[in-house]
Scaffold this motif. Structure first.
Motif, PDB file in Angstrom:
ATOM      1  N   LEU A 164       0.856  -1.184   0.000  1.00 48.97           N
ATOM      2  CA  LEU A 164       0.000   0.000   0.000  1.00 48.97           C
ATOM      3  C   LEU A 164       0.894   1.236   0.000  1.00 48.97           C
ATOM      4  O   LEU A 164       1.664   1.462   0.937  1.00 48.97           O
ATOM      5  CB  LEU A 164      -0.919   0.013   1.223  1.00 48.97           C
ATOM      6  CG  LEU A 164      -1.831   1.233   1.364  1.00 48.97           C
ATOM      7  CD1 LEU A 164      -2.755   1.362   0.157  1.00 48.97           C
ATOM      8  CD2 LEU A 164      -2.650   1.145   2.654  1.00 48.97           C
ATOM      9  N   ILE A 165       0.807   2.019  -1.065  1.00 48.58           N
ATOM     10  CA  ILE A 165       1.601   3.235  -1.204  1.00 48.58           C
ATOM     11  C   ILE A 165       0.712   4.432  -0.905  1.00 48.58           C
ATOM     12  O   ILE A 165      -0.395   4.536  -1.431  1.00 48.58           O
ATOM     13  CB  ILE A 165       2.190   3.342  -2.627  1.00 48.58           C
ATOM     14  CG1 ILE A 165       3.154   2.174  -2.886  1.00 48.58           C
ATOM     15  CG2 ILE A 165       2.901   4.676  -2.822  1.00 48.58           C
ATOM     16  CD1 ILE A 165       3.667   2.106  -4.308  1.00 48.58           C
ATOM     17  N   GLY A 215     -12.360  12.889   7.946  1.00 47.18           N
ATOM     18  CA  GLY A 215     -12.787  11.548   7.568  1.00 47.18           C
ATOM     19  C   GLY A 215     -11.702  10.683   6.967  1.00 47.18           C
ATOM     20  O   GLY A 215     -11.922   9.488   6.725  1.00 47.18           O
ATOM     21  N   LEU A 216     -10.510  11.264   6.716  1.00 49.28           N
ATOM     22  CA  LEU A 216      -9.460  10.498   6.055  1.00 49.28           C
ATOM     23  C   LEU A 216      -8.962   9.348   6.928  1.00 49.28           C
ATOM     24  O   LEU A 216      -8.715   8.242   6.432  1.00 49.28           O
ATOM     25  CB  LEU A 216      -8.295  11.416   5.680  1.00 49.28           C
ATOM     26  CG  LEU A 216      -7.127  10.755   4.953  1.00 49.28           C
ATOM     27  CD1 LEU A 216      -7.568  10.164   3.614  1.00 49.28           C
ATOM     28  CD2 LEU A 216      -5.996  11.774   4.739  1.00 49.28           C
ATOM     29  N   ALA A 217      -8.801   9.583   8.236  1.00 48.56           N
ATOM     30  CA  ALA A 217      -8.293   8.530   9.118  1.00 48.56           C
ATOM     31  C   ALA A 217      -9.202   7.307   9.092  1.00 48.56           C
ATOM     32  O   ALA A 217      -8.732   6.160   9.012  1.00 48.56           O
ATOM     33  CB  ALA A 217      -8.144   9.062  10.544  1.00 48.56           C
ATOM     34  N   GLY A 218     -10.505   7.521   9.129  1.00 53.34           N
ATOM     35  CA  GLY A 218     -11.433   6.402   9.070  1.00 53.34           C
ATOM     36  C   GLY A 218     -11.375   5.679   7.736  1.00 53.34           C
ATOM     37  O   GLY A 218     -11.436   4.438   7.677  1.00 53.34           O
ATOM     38  N   THR A 219     -11.260   6.438   6.664  1.00 55.74           N
ATOM     39  CA  THR A 219     -11.144   5.838   5.333  1.00 55.74           C
ATOM     40  C   THR A 219      -9.923   4.931   5.251  1.00 55.74           C
ATOM     41  O   THR A 219      -9.988   3.802   4.739  1.00 55.74           O
ATOM     42  CB  THR A 219     -11.046   6.950   4.269  1.00 55.74           C
ATOM     43  OG1 THR A 219     -12.262   7.688   4.245  1.00 55.74           O
ATOM     44  CG2 THR A 219     -10.787   6.370   2.891  1.00 55.74           C
ATOM     45  N   LEU A 220      -8.799   5.413   5.772  1.00 59.17           N
ATOM     46  CA  LEU A 220      -7.573   4.621   5.692  1.00 59.17           C
ATOM     47  C   LEU A 220      -7.623   3.418   6.623  1.00 59.17           C
ATOM     48  O   LEU A 220      -7.074   2.353   6.286  1.00 59.17           O
ATOM     49  CB  LEU A 220      -6.367   5.505   6.000  1.00 59.17           C
ATOM     50  CG  LEU A 220      -6.122   6.645   4.993  1.00 59.17           C
ATOM     51  CD1 LEU A 220      -4.835   7.385   5.329  1.00 59.17           C
ATOM     52  CD2 LEU A 220      -6.083   6.128   3.566  1.00 59.17           C
ATOM     53  N   LEU A 245      -7.012  -0.408   5.372  1.00 60.42           N
ATOM     54  CA  LEU A 245      -6.064  -1.332   5.984  1.00 60.42           C
ATOM     55  C   LEU A 245      -6.755  -2.621   6.416  1.00 60.42           C
ATOM     56  O   LEU A 245      -6.210  -3.718   6.266  1.00 60.42           O
ATOM     57  CB  LEU A 245      -5.386  -0.669   7.181  1.00 60.42           C
ATOM     58  CG  LEU A 245      -4.366   0.420   6.860  1.00 60.42           C
ATOM     59  CD1 LEU A 245      -3.895   1.100   8.136  1.00 60.42           C
ATOM     60  CD2 LEU A 245      -3.179  -0.146   6.107  1.00 60.42           C
ATOM     61  N   ASP A 246      -7.953  -2.516   6.947  1.00 56.32           N
ATOM     62  CA  ASP A 246      -8.695  -3.709   7.382  1.00 56.32           C
ATOM     63  C   ASP A 246      -9.022  -4.611   6.194  1.00 56.32           C
ATOM     64  O   ASP A 246      -8.914  -5.836   6.287  1.00 56.32           O
ATOM     65  CB  ASP A 246      -9.983  -3.301   8.097  1.00 56.32           C
ATOM     66  CG  ASP A 246      -9.714  -2.708   9.469  1.00 56.32           C
ATOM     67  OD1 ASP A 246      -8.599  -2.883   9.992  1.00 56.32           O
ATOM     68  OD2 ASP A 246     -10.619  -2.030  10.011  1.00 56.32           O
ATOM     69  N   ARG A 247      -9.437  -4.007   5.084  1.00 55.60           N
ATOM     70  CA  ARG A 247      -9.884  -4.811   3.942  1.00 55.60           C
ATOM     71  C   ARG A 247      -8.720  -5.311   3.097  1.00 55.60           C
ATOM     72  O   ARG A 247      -8.719  -6.464   2.653  1.00 55.60           O
ATOM     73  CB  ARG A 247     -10.837  -3.984   3.066  1.00 55.60           C
ATOM     74  CG  ARG A 247     -12.172  -3.684   3.735  1.00 55.60           C
ATOM     75  CD  ARG A 247     -13.076  -2.869   2.816  1.00 55.60           C
ATOM     76  NE  ARG A 247     -13.440  -3.610   1.615  1.00 55.60           N
ATOM     77  CZ  ARG A 247     -14.429  -4.487   1.525  1.00 55.60           C
ATOM     78  NH1 ARG A 247     -15.160  -4.761   2.595  1.00 55.60           N
ATOM     79  NH2 ARG A 247     -14.700  -5.093   0.395  1.00 55.60           N
ATOM     80  N   SER A 300       0.323   6.942  10.672  1.00 53.23           N
ATOM     81  CA  SER A 300      -0.335   6.771  11.977  1.00 53.23           C
ATOM     82  C   SER A 300      -1.226   5.535  11.989  1.00 53.23           C
ATOM     83  O   SER A 300      -1.223   4.758  12.955  1.00 53.23           O
ATOM     84  CB  SER A 300      -1.164   8.017  12.316  1.00 53.23           C
ATOM     85  OG  SER A 300      -0.331   9.141  12.481  1.00 53.23           O
ATOM     86  N   ALA A 301      -1.962   5.342  10.902  1.00 50.91           N
ATOM     87  CA  ALA A 301      -2.842   4.170  10.828  1.00 50.91           C
ATOM     88  C   ALA A 301      -2.018   2.881  10.828  1.00 50.91           C
ATOM     89  O   ALA A 301      -2.383   1.897  11.476  1.00 50.91           O
ATOM     90  CB  ALA A 301      -3.711   4.252   9.572  1.00 50.91           C
ATOM     91  N   GLY A 302      -0.913   2.884  10.107  1.00 54.13           N
ATOM     92  CA  GLY A 302      -0.055   1.708  10.086  1.00 54.13           C
ATOM     93  C   GLY A 302       0.541   1.406  11.436  1.00 54.13           C
ATOM     94  O   GLY A 302       0.646   0.238  11.845  1.00 54.13           O
TER      95      GLY A 302
END
Length: 444
Positions: A29-30, A102-107, A111-113, A133-135
């Motif tokens: 994922l880039i 809303g970007l954090a939730g989107t990412l 990542l989950d999918r 941060s999400a990673g």
């Protein structure tokens, strides 16, 4: 906009449409804040990286800003693009930025999918920062490649000269803080790696070339006349620059040098690209009496760019803020001698008096002298062209892609920066890992 199949593009979150990845392929994922159709080196590098990794059998997804606002999924050259909602960048008329809301939730959903094996961030702005941060939260290993220099933003942000030093210091401190949270940091050259150490980053930085597609960029000397005709250039010796016509590129140096060059040779300057300085450069050329010898070629599509280089005899670049310069590599692979400013990473590409010359930034007389030294000697020009090819071959993008795959295989989730000691390799084409204790060794 329609999808490749012709159906209407979805107007919901692109991530909600994501298809689970194939389990047998490496999932990468880039994350990037600039991607084509943006026109800049970081965007082009990221696209070549993504498409090159996909061609090598990896499952590659890219998170990037939508080019027109609404989010959607696109499939391009084997890469799945998650175009997130964006807005215009007020200080840069041709670029857009992802909207943080809303970007954090989107990412997180992506990542989950997608469940990537590795995240490769191409910077620390809105998308890069949020994806890092999400990673970190879900334990996915993160690689970060730096394309950032504050000097490239001062002009657009209208930062006054006296404030550029303090502003740049704050920007570097913020970047160093973000870099400290990832597993592996790369940048295109050893010079750029040492810059990060000088700015306070305390861990190893690996130099991995942006690379050049040698199957696309190679000499075609028999096509010079055809290339000049394609670009509408007169039959003259041609100094070419490819890139943005913006302040930090210092194109004024080359325009001011042209009258001195034209006194000795029937030469012209061809500028490929667009930017905020075009009108000022046109006025400068007119005031110097060389308006008919400075040719503004505008945007040249990527598929026509290899032919464009064939119209030139010498490649010139006056920029003072290059971490590598993909355009210079393309010119070298096309068989052109180079005259470049002795600044930042450009000396890594110019072997003095072998494939070209360096000159002191701002000294347009020196630029003119170096260009004339090449144009006035046919044998030297041919030898320098061959040397440019030899150096460019060390930057074959397949080698860079292979190294990034090796990095992806070695990083592990949740361990932070890889602090293992590494040997410093400075041989041609080898990865260079620069550590603070070794930085002086590499400058000798």
């Amino acid at each position: 906009m329609t999808s490749p199949s012709g159906s209407s593009a979805p107007r919901m979150s692109a991530v909600d449409q994501a298809v689970p990845a194939e389990p047998t392929r490496k999932r990468i994922l880039i994350g990037t804040d600039t991607y084509p159709p943006d026109v800049n080196g970081a965007a082009y590098f990221t696209a070549r990286l993504a498409e090159g990794l996909s061609a090598r059998g990896n499952d590659v997804h890219v998170v990037c800003p939508s080019p027109d606002g609404p989010p959607r999924i696109e499939r391009r050259n084997g890469v799945t693009l998650h175009r997130v909602r964006s807005a215009s960048v007020l200080v840069h008329p041709t670029m857009r930025t992802a909207l943080p809301l809303g970007l954090a939730g989107t990412l997180r959903r992506l990542l989950d999918r997608f469940a990537p094996h590795v995240i490769h961030a191409q910077g620390h702005f809105v998308i890069g920062r949020t994806l890092i941060s999400a990673g970190r939260r879900n334990g996915t290993p993160v690689v970060l490649t730096n394309h950032f220099m504050p000097e490239n933003l001062f002009h657009y942000a209208h930062v006054p000269g006296p404030l550029q030093g303090p502003t740049g210091g704050l920007a570097w401190r913020d970047f160093v803080r973000v870099m400290g949270t990832v597993d592996h940091v790369t940048t295109p050259t050893a010079k750029a790696a040492r810059l990060l150490l000088d700015k306070g980053f305390g861990h190893p930085v690996e130099a991995v070339s942006c690379g050049i597609d040698l199957s696309r960029f190679h000499p075609r000397p028999e096509r010079g006349a055809k290339a000049r005709a394609m670009l509408g250039l007169p039959e003259r010796e041609t100094v070419m620059f490819v890139g943005r016509l913006d302040d930090e590129k210092r194109i004024d140096d080359m325009v001011r040098a042209l009258p001195m060059i034209a006194k000795v040779r029937d030469a012209q300057l061809a500028l490929v690209g667009t930017g905020s300085r075009r009108a000022a450069l046109e006025q400068l050329a007119a005031s110097l009496g060389v308006a008919d010898r400075v040719r503004f070629l505008g945007f040249v599509p990527d598929d026509e760019l290899p032919m464009a280089y064939q119209a030139a005899d010498v490649f010139g670049i006056a920029s003072i803020a290059e971490l590598q310069s993909i355009a210079t590599l393309e010119a070298m692979a096309s068989g052109l001698p180079v005259v470049a400013a002795d600044a930042m990473a450009l000396p890594h590409l110019v072997d003095e008096d072998r494939n070209g010359y360096l000159y002191p930034p701002g000294d347009h007389g020196a630029f003119a002298h170096r260009v004339l030294s090449i144009l006035e000697s046919g044998p030297k020009r041919a030898a320098m062209a061959e040397a440019s090819l030899e150096i460019a071959r060390r930057h074959d993008h397949e080698r860079s892609l292979a190294r990034f795959e090796e990095i992806y295989d070695t990083v592990r989730p949740g361990v932070g920066i890889d602090r293992r000691r590494r040997r410093v390799a400075v041989s041609s084409g080898s990865p260079v890992v620069v550590e603070r204790a070794r930085a002086r060794e590499l400058t000798r």
